[in-house]
Design an enzyme around this catalytic site. Structure first.
Site, PDB file in Angstrom:
ATOM      1  N   GLN A  12      -4.644  39.772  26.218  1.00  0.00           N
ATOM      2  CA  GLN A  12      -3.819  38.701  25.636  1.00  0.00           C
ATOM      3  C   GLN A  12      -4.544  37.956  24.506  1.00  0.00           C
ATOM      4  O   GLN A  12      -3.905  37.417  23.607  1.00  0.00           O
ATOM      5  CB  GLN A  12      -3.390  37.701  26.723  1.00  0.00           C
ATOM      6  CG  GLN A  12      -2.388  38.275  27.718  1.00  0.00           C
ATOM      7  CD  GLN A  12      -1.115  38.790  27.031  1.00  0.00           C
ATOM      8  OE1 GLN A  12      -0.597  38.188  26.094  1.00  0.00           O
ATOM      9  NE2 GLN A  12      -0.617  39.935  27.489  1.00  0.00           N
ATOM     10  N   GLY A  13      -5.861  37.930  24.567  1.00  0.00           N
ATOM     11  CA  GLY A  13      -6.632  37.277  23.496  1.00  0.00           C
ATOM     12  C   GLY A  13      -6.380  37.984  22.168  1.00  0.00           C
ATOM     13  O   GLY A  13      -6.090  37.344  21.154  1.00  0.00           O
ATOM     14  N   HIS A  14      -6.477  39.326  22.186  1.00  0.00           N
ATOM     15  CA  HIS A  14      -6.195  40.088  20.955  1.00  0.00           C
ATOM     16  C   HIS A  14      -4.747  39.846  20.516  1.00  0.00           C
ATOM     17  O   HIS A  14      -4.459  39.659  19.335  1.00  0.00           O
ATOM     18  CB  HIS A  14      -6.343  41.603  21.203  1.00  0.00           C
ATOM     19  CG  HIS A  14      -7.740  42.038  21.509  1.00  0.00           C
ATOM     20  ND1 HIS A  14      -8.108  42.555  22.727  1.00  0.00           N
ATOM     21  CD2 HIS A  14      -8.855  42.068  20.739  1.00  0.00           C
ATOM     22  CE1 HIS A  14      -9.379  42.883  22.705  1.00  0.00           C
ATOM     23  NE2 HIS A  14      -9.863  42.603  21.510  1.00  0.00           N
ATOM     24  N   MET A  29     -11.267  35.715  28.006  1.00  0.00           N
ATOM     25  CA  MET A  29     -10.776  37.096  28.005  1.00  0.00           C
ATOM     26  C   MET A  29     -11.713  37.985  27.211  1.00  0.00           C
ATOM     27  O   MET A  29     -12.201  37.606  26.145  1.00  0.00           O
ATOM     28  CB  MET A  29      -9.380  37.156  27.412  1.00  0.00           C
ATOM     29  CG  MET A  29      -8.378  36.600  28.373  1.00  0.00           C
ATOM     30  SD  MET A  29      -6.710  37.058  27.900  1.00  0.00           S
ATOM     31  CE  MET A  29      -5.818  36.054  29.073  1.00  0.00           C
ATOM     32  N   SER A  64     -12.658  42.487  26.753  1.00  0.00           N
ATOM     33  CA  SER A  64     -12.395  43.868  27.171  1.00  0.00           C
ATOM     34  C   SER A  64     -13.359  44.282  28.278  1.00  0.00           C
ATOM     35  O   SER A  64     -13.050  45.138  29.099  1.00  0.00           O
ATOM     36  CB  SER A  64     -12.561  44.805  25.977  1.00  0.00           C
ATOM     37  OG  SER A  64     -11.733  44.354  24.929  1.00  0.00           O
TER      38      SER A  64
END
Ligand code: PAF
Length: 280
Positions: free
Chosen positions: A35-37, A185, A187
Site C-alpha cells: 500500500q505504501g507504493h 510498510m 517489501s
C-alpha cells in the site's frame, strides 16, 4: 495498463505522449508492491497525466548477495495491483536491458550524505541507487518522481543527485505508510516470521517514545535508552540508532532551535533488516 520491457519501446511511447504535452509522473520501485507504493502511485496520478511505475530489482545496490537473491519477486500480483489503481505504464526491464553485461555502479559524490547511517553499514549501496535512478530518469524523463520517506536518506541523496546533475525532474518525498499496528510498510516485511511480524511494531513504539523524550540536552541518554530497549529484546538486534539533522543527515550531540531533526533506526530481525525513522 501498458507494459514495456525495453528502453526503446517505453521511450518511443513516452515521446509520443510528451509531444501531446502530457506530463509524466514516475514511481521507481523494486516490486513486491504494498500500500505504501500504491499511495505514491495514487499521489502521482493526481498531479500528472501519465503515471509510469518501474519494477526492477537493482543488483548494484545490494551489498549482500543473499539479500538480492532473497528479495521478494511478485510480478503477477504487482501487475494486478497496478491495474487495480489504473496505473498507466509499467516498465519491467531485465538486468541485461539496463546494465547490458556490465553490472557496475557509477561513483557518486553526494557531499557526504552517503557516508551517514546506511552508508556506514551498506558499502556501495548509494552508488547503486544513484546509478539506477539516474538511468531510469534518463529513460523515462519524468516531470515528477515520487519516493517514500521511509528511505529518508535515499530521498535526500536523490534530491542531491538531481541538483548536482541539473536533472530536469521534481522530486516528491511522501510520508511513510504504516500498517495499522505502526510497522512501516516494506517489501521485506513479507519475509518476517509470524513471531517477528507480531513483535515488529515495537520499532515504531520506540521511535514514538524517542519523539516524546527528545529534549535540548538528553541526546546521549536517549541513545543509551534505545540501545537498552533492544539489548533486552528477544527478536531484534539494533544495528544503529541516531538522531540527525534532516538536511546534512549528520548525527547531532546538541539540539538547536532553528533546525529540523529526525531519529533513524536500523534493526535486524534474524537476517531481515528493517529501517524506520520519525520526525522529531
Ligand atoms: O527504494 C527503492 O525501492 C529503490 O531503492 C529504488 C529507488 C527503486 C532504486 O532501485
Amino acid at each position: 495498463m501498458k507494459i514495456f520491457n525495453t528502453k526503446q519501446e517505453i521511450k518511443s511511447y513516452l515521446t509520443t505522449q510528451k509531444e501531446e504535452h502530457k506530463t509524466i509522473g514516475f514511481v521507481p520501485t523494486m516490486g513486491a508492491l504494498h500500500q505504501g507504493h500504491l499511495s505514491l502511485v495514487k499521489k502521482a496520478k493526481k498531479k500528472n497525466d501519465i503515471v509510469v511505475v518501474s519494477i526492477f530489482v537493482n543488483p548494484t545496490q545490494f551489498d549482500k548477495k543473499e539479500d538480492l537473491t532473497n528479495y521478494p519477486k511478485t510480478i503477477e500480483n504487482d501487475t494486478q495491483l497496478l491495474e487495480s489503481i489504473s496505473c498507466d505504464v509499467l516498465f519491467f526491464p531485465s538486468v541485461e536491458e539496463i546494465y547490458d553485461h556490465h553490472i557496475l555502479s557509477e561513483k557518486f559524490d553526494f557531499d557526504g550524505l552517503e557516508h551517514q547511517m546506511e552508508g556506514k553499514f551498506r558499502p556501495g549501496h548509494f552508488d547503486g541507487v544513484g546509478t539506477i535512478v539516474k538511468t531510469l530518469f534518463k529513460i523515462v524523463a519524468p516531470n515528477k518522481a515520487y519516493f517514500g520517506q521511509k528511505d529518508f536518506q535515499q530521498l535526500q541523496i536523490i534530491k542531491k543527485m538531481v541538483r548536482k546533475n541539473r536533472l530536469n525532474v521534481k522530486i516528491k518525498g511522501c510520508p511513510i505508510f504504516r500498517e495499522n499496528d505502526g510497522l512501516a510498510m516494506s517489501s521485506r516485511n513479507t519475509r518476517l516470521s509470524e513471531e517477528q511480524r507480531a513483535a515488529a511494531p515495537f520499532i515504531y513504539k520506540v521511535l514514538k517514545k524517542v519523539r516524546k523524550k527528545f529534549g535540548p540536552e538528553n541526546i546521549i541518554e536517549l541513545n543509551e535508552w534505545v540501545e537498552n530497549q533492544f539489548k533486552k529484546h528477544p527478536f531484534f538486534k539494533l544495528e544503529y540508532f541516531t538522531i540527525a539533522d534532516e538536511k546534512s543527515l549528520e548525527t547531532i550531540k546538541n539540539r538547536e532551535s532553528n533546525k529540523k531533526y529526525r531519529a533513524f533506526i536500523a534493526v535486524f530481525a534474524g537476517k531481515i533488516r528493517l529501517i524506520d525513522n520519525i520526525r522529531l
